[in-house]
Design an enzyme around this catalytic site. Structure first.
Site, short mmCIF file in Angstrom:
data_model
loop_
_atom_site.label_atom_id
_atom_site.label_comp_id
_atom_site.label_asym_id
_atom_site.label_seq_id
_atom_site.Cartn_x
_atom_site.Cartn_y
_atom_site.Cartn_z
N LYS A 294 0.84 -1.22 0.00
CA LYS A 294 0.00 0.00 0.00
C LYS A 294 0.87 1.27 0.00
O LYS A 294 2.09 1.18 0.00
CB LYS A 294 -0.94 -0.03 1.20
CG LYS A 294 -1.75 -1.34 1.31
CD LYS A 294 -2.79 -1.49 0.19
CE LYS A 294 -3.30 -2.91 0.02
NZ LYS A 294 -4.16 -3.41 1.07
N HIS A 295 0.24 2.44 0.06
CA HIS A 295 0.99 3.70 -0.09
C HIS A 295 2.08 3.88 0.96
O HIS A 295 3.18 4.32 0.65
CB HIS A 295 0.04 4.90 0.02
CG HIS A 295 -0.87 5.07 -1.13
ND1 HIS A 295 -2.01 4.33 -1.29
CD2 HIS A 295 -0.81 5.89 -2.20
CE1 HIS A 295 -2.61 4.69 -2.42
NE2 HIS A 295 -1.92 5.64 -2.98
#
Ligand SMILES: *Cc1c(COP(=O)(O)O)cnc(C)c1O
Length: 385
Positions: A185-186
């Site tokens: 994820k980010h």
């Protein structure tokens, strides 16, 4: 084995300052339930423009905590898209409730509010909006449905931290918003997640639920000098620890730049595919800013001489990793065998699912690497390539 210059579909970035932040906690008195938890919660909540953040051990734990906070229980129905990760529906099952799968729009790949409205029954208690790939759902339309029927709106925003819709950031768009800090994820904490809400009472309930249903935590008791505690409901151990949160705080500082980088990479892909009749890009929804956890294209494999599996193998030979997000959830054996779902039940999602492919997308992907992916995809799709 993939070679050294293999381009994976996702990759985390860990710098020396991230490592230093973790080591500092390892040398401190509090490894868990310490000061970094609240600091991380406040930092993420501020970034997303909401009052409350409750940090937990994974995005999946966050979804479960959110279901419990929304009052989802045995016999309830919760509507969600079939085009999502298994965890979105598992969290509903953990509470003894029934996942009801809805279609996505074939262009935006986001939950279709019209189909959702048709699935509402007397048992429906909530809708889970999945901001697929990082694009916010049509929250205005979903809000009209939740208000008409008195339902809770939960955002599975595991893909969309930092995205916006109109005036609002992700975190402000639903009653409860769930983030994931998995390495794909980010930003990452190794494993981790957070539930965002404006409601202080819900946040208190969620903090209790992540700690066995006990009303005080270890540090509160240590500071008060007491060993007395009470369990008031059944909860879980969904705590995240302090060195994970230190990593999260350090990563969060880089998120604005990383979001810019992801948007730049997406723009490069879109320019490269603009005149390519084979490659369909995820349609943007009006007024929304994409966070680009994924860059998903649709390809007409039914009309090509190459299957998606063959294209995947050819791309791997070229040192390029791709992925499919996701197999249709309603067609997993679990749902076929226990709930009677079968092919044809969600024709739009099933058709779209056969066409999707996630191309490499992460903040440190270079312009040259994006060019390699674009050329690699063209080669992989060619007849007898
Ligand atoms: C990653 C993800 C989750 C689960 O997050 P974990 O942190 O891996 O438990 C849930 N839903 C979606 C859509 C995700 O992408």
């Amino acid at each position: 084995m993939p070679s050294l210059d293999f381009i994976p579909y996702a990759r985390q970035s860990i710098d020396e300052d991230d490592i230093a932040a973790v080591v500092k906690v390892l040398r401190s008195d509090w490894l868990t339930t310490g000061p970094k938890i609240g600091e991380f919660e406040a930092s993420v909540a501020r970034f997303c423009g909401v009052e409350q953040g409750v940090a937990v051990s994974s995005g999946t734990a966050g979804l479960h905590v959110a279901m419990a906070a929304a009052g989802i229980g045995a016999g309830d129905e919760v509507i969600l898209p079939s085009l999502t990760f298994a965890a979105t529906a598992n969290a509903i099952l953990y509470q003894g409730a029934k996942p009801v799968f809805a279609e996505v729009d074939p262009q935006t790949l986001l939950l279709d509010p019209e189909h959702v409205a048709r699935l509402v029954t007397k048992k429906t208690k909530a809708i889970v909006a999945v901001d697929y790939a990082g694009l916010p759902c049509d929250y205005q339309a979903l809000r009209r449905i939740t208000e008409a029927y008195g339902l809770k709106l939960i955002a599975d925003a595991c893909h969309s931290v930092g995205a916006r819709q109109g005036e609002h950031c992700v975190g402000q768009l639903a009653d409860l918003t769930v983030l994931s800090f998995h390495p794909a994820k980010h930003i990452t904490t190794g494993e981790g997640g957070m539930v965002l809400t404006r409601d202080a009472q819900l946040a208190t309930n969620m903090r209790r639920f992540r700690n066995h249903g006990i009303s005080t935590d270890h540090r509160q008791r240590a500071e008060a000098g007491t060993f007395h505690y009470e369990m008031v409901e059944l909860g879980f151990n969904y705590r995240i620890n302090d060195f994970q949160c230190a990593l999260g705080i350090s990563q969060l500082g880089k998120l604005p730049l990383w979001l810019e980088a992801r948007r730049r990479i997406a723009a490069q892909y879109m320019a490269a595919f603009a005149k390519d009749p084979l490659v369909e890009i995820q349609a943007s929804s009006p007024g929304s800013t994409h966070a680009y956890h994924l860059f998903v294209v649709q390809l007409p494999f039914a009309e090509l001489s190459v299957t998606r599996e063959q294209a995947n193998l050819r791309l791997r030979e070229l040192g390029i990793g791709v992925n499919v997000h996701y197999p249709c959830l309603h067609l997993h054996p679990y749902y076929r065998e226990r709930m009677g779902y079968k092919p044809g039940d969600l024709p739009v999602t099933e058709a779209v699912q056969k066409r999707i492919l996630s191309l490499p997308m992460y903040a440190t992907l270079t312009e040259g690497e994006v060019n390699r992916v674009v050329e690699g995809l063209r080669l992989a799709l060619k007849r007898d390539g």
